[in-house]
Design an enzyme around this catalytic site. Structure first.
Site, PDB file in Angstrom:
ATOM      1  N   ASP A  10       0.878  -1.158   0.000  1.00 32.78           N
ATOM      2  CA  ASP A  10       0.000   0.000   0.000  1.00 32.78           C
ATOM      3  C   ASP A  10       0.927   1.223   0.000  1.00 32.78           C
ATOM      4  OD1 ASP A  10      -2.362   1.567   0.301  1.00 32.78           O
ATOM      5  OD2 ASP A  10      -1.981   1.694   2.447  1.00 32.78           O
ATOM      6  N   LEU A  11       0.393   2.382  -0.327  1.00 32.62           N
ATOM      7  CA  LEU A  11       1.235   3.583  -0.427  1.00 32.62           C
ATOM      8  C   LEU A  11       1.126   4.448   0.827  1.00 32.62           C
ATOM      9  CD1 LEU A  11       3.093   5.374  -2.153  1.00 32.62           C
ATOM     10  CD2 LEU A  11       1.036   6.373  -3.191  1.00 32.62           C
ATOM     11  N   ASP A  12      -0.062   4.994   1.064  1.00 31.66           N
ATOM     12  CA  ASP A  12      -0.261   5.924   2.173  1.00 31.66           C
ATOM     13  C   ASP A  12      -0.095   5.222   3.515  1.00 31.66           C
ATOM     14  OD1 ASP A  12      -0.941   7.508   0.081  1.00 31.66           O
ATOM     15  OD2 ASP A  12      -3.059   7.716   0.578  1.00 31.66           O
ATOM     16  N   THR A  18       1.093  10.394   3.470  1.00 34.17           N
ATOM     17  CA  THR A  18       0.235  11.396   2.829  1.00 34.17           C
ATOM     18  C   THR A  18      -1.058  11.584   3.609  1.00 34.17           C
ATOM     19  OG1 THR A  18      -0.614   9.649   1.402  1.00 34.17           O
ATOM     20  CG2 THR A  18       1.114  11.029   0.490  1.00 34.17           C
ATOM     21  N   LYS A  46      -9.750   6.258   7.208  1.00 36.88           N
ATOM     22  CA  LYS A  46      -8.566   5.490   6.828  1.00 36.88           C
ATOM     23  C   LYS A  46      -8.944   4.308   5.934  1.00 36.88           C
ATOM     24  CE  LYS A  46      -4.223   4.497   9.111  1.00 36.88           C
ATOM     25  NZ  LYS A  46      -3.551   4.275  10.404  1.00 36.88           N
ATOM     26  N   SER A 115      -2.464   0.332  -4.450  1.00 35.79           N
ATOM     27  CA  SER A 115      -3.015   1.492  -3.749  1.00 35.79           C
ATOM     28  C   SER A 115      -4.316   1.966  -4.372  1.00 35.79           C
ATOM     29  CB  SER A 115      -1.999   2.642  -3.781  1.00 35.79           C
ATOM     30  OG  SER A 115      -2.573   3.854  -3.335  1.00 35.79           O
ATOM     31  N   ALA A 116      -5.235   2.430  -3.527  1.00 37.07           N
ATOM     32  CA  ALA A 116      -6.495   2.981  -4.021  1.00 37.07           C
ATOM     33  C   ALA A 116      -6.329   4.398  -4.551  1.00 37.07           C
ATOM     34  CB  ALA A 116      -7.529   2.978  -2.895  1.00 37.07           C
ATOM     35  N   LYS A 146     -10.745  -1.595  -1.568  1.00 33.42           N
ATOM     36  CA  LYS A 146     -10.488  -2.503  -0.464  1.00 33.42           C
ATOM     37  C   LYS A 146     -11.639  -2.368   0.544  1.00 33.42           C
ATOM     38  CE  LYS A 146      -5.570  -1.423  -1.000  1.00 33.42           C
ATOM     39  NZ  LYS A 146      -4.439  -0.670  -0.415  1.00 33.42           N
ATOM     40  N   GLU A 170       0.427  -3.410   4.655  1.00 35.36           N
ATOM     41  CA  GLU A 170      -0.740  -2.525   4.760  1.00 35.36           C
ATOM     42  C   GLU A 170      -0.816  -1.866   6.136  1.00 35.36           C
ATOM     43  OE1 GLU A 170      -3.471  -1.142   3.764  1.00 35.36           O
ATOM     44  OE2 GLU A 170      -3.734  -1.832   1.700  1.00 35.36           O
ATOM     45  N   ASP A 171      -1.380  -0.647   6.182  1.00 37.54           N
ATOM     46  CA  ASP A 171      -1.576   0.021   7.473  1.00 37.54           C
ATOM     47  C   ASP A 171      -3.052   0.143   7.835  1.00 37.54           C
ATOM     48  OD1 ASP A 171      -2.248   2.013   5.554  1.00 37.54           O
ATOM     49  OD2 ASP A 171      -1.816   3.581   7.030  1.00 37.54           O
TER      50      ASP A 171
END
Length: 220
Positions: A10-12, A18, A46, A115-116, A146, A170-171
């Site tokens: 995942d990115l964020d 971000t 989130k 990532s979304a 997701k 993932e966070d």
């Protein structure tokens, strides 16, 4: 299980932070609409899509708006967010992320983004992370958010690695659930309390290495 052949990120909140820019943009929008939006409120957003996030924001403010107005506000929020991320640079890469990406590539492990975010390419380019990925699947490639597994299944397909040989980082709880539904293992980045469904949880990518990864999953 068999050795890990691909890492999907995942990115964020995993590679870059971000989330703070999302929060600032939502808070500013709430102020314009005449109510206060707190960091505690922001936790509800989130891992949630932009449209669903706006609905939660309006619920907090006790507002009901028509679809056209909602679309306008969602666009306004995104434009403000894009202004913030346009100023990002490599200093905003989270601890351990860059070294782990480099180590994965050196070890021959495939690296994919799942990532979304529809702004993922802007963020990756501005932080200099783009070259580390074998595949980038973002919100422009997916139709389901997701916890639907679509983004991770597409990532595994893009790097030609079976789901059972992939591990997702993932966070968000929704992301961990998406990984499970995709038939993949997962490592949560953050708190064990909120990411209890992950196979393992670490505070950040600074606590992980390729050797540690293979050791963790050798016995799973």
């Amino acid at each position: 299980m068999s050795a890990i052949k691909a890492c999907l990120f995942d990115l964020d909140g995993v590679l870059v932070d971000t989330a703070k820019y999302h929060f600032i943009a939502w808070r500013e929008l709430a102020e314009e609409l005449g109510f206060v939006f707190t960091e505690q409120d922001n936790e509800r957003l989130k891992g949630v899509s932009r449209a669903a996030s706006l609905n939660i924001l309006l619920e907090i403010g006790g507002l009901e708006l028509d679809e056209a107005e909602k679309a306008r506000l969602a666009e306004q929020k995104n434009n403000r967010y894009v202004e913030y991320i346009a100023k990002m640079d490599s200093s905003e890469i989270l601890p351990g992320a860059l070294s782990f990406l480099q180590e994965c590539r050196e070890a021959g492990i495939k690296v994919a983004l799942g990532s979304a975010s529809k702004n993922a390419m802007t963020i990756l380019n501005n932080t200099g992370l783009t070259p580390y990925f074998d595949a980038i699947i973002d919100g422009t490639h997916t139709s389901a958010a997701k916890p639907d597994p679509e983004v991770f299944l597409l990532g595994a397909q893009a790097v030609s690695v079976p789901a059972e040989q992939c591990v997702v980082f993932e966070d968000a709880e929704a992301g961990i659930l998406a990984a499970t539904r995709a038939g993949m293992s997962s490592i949560g980045i953050g708190s064990p309390e909120t990411l209890s469904e992950a196979n393992f949880v670490v505070p950040s990518l600074a606590q992980i290495s390729v050797a540690k990864l293979q050791e963790l999953f050798a016995a799973v």
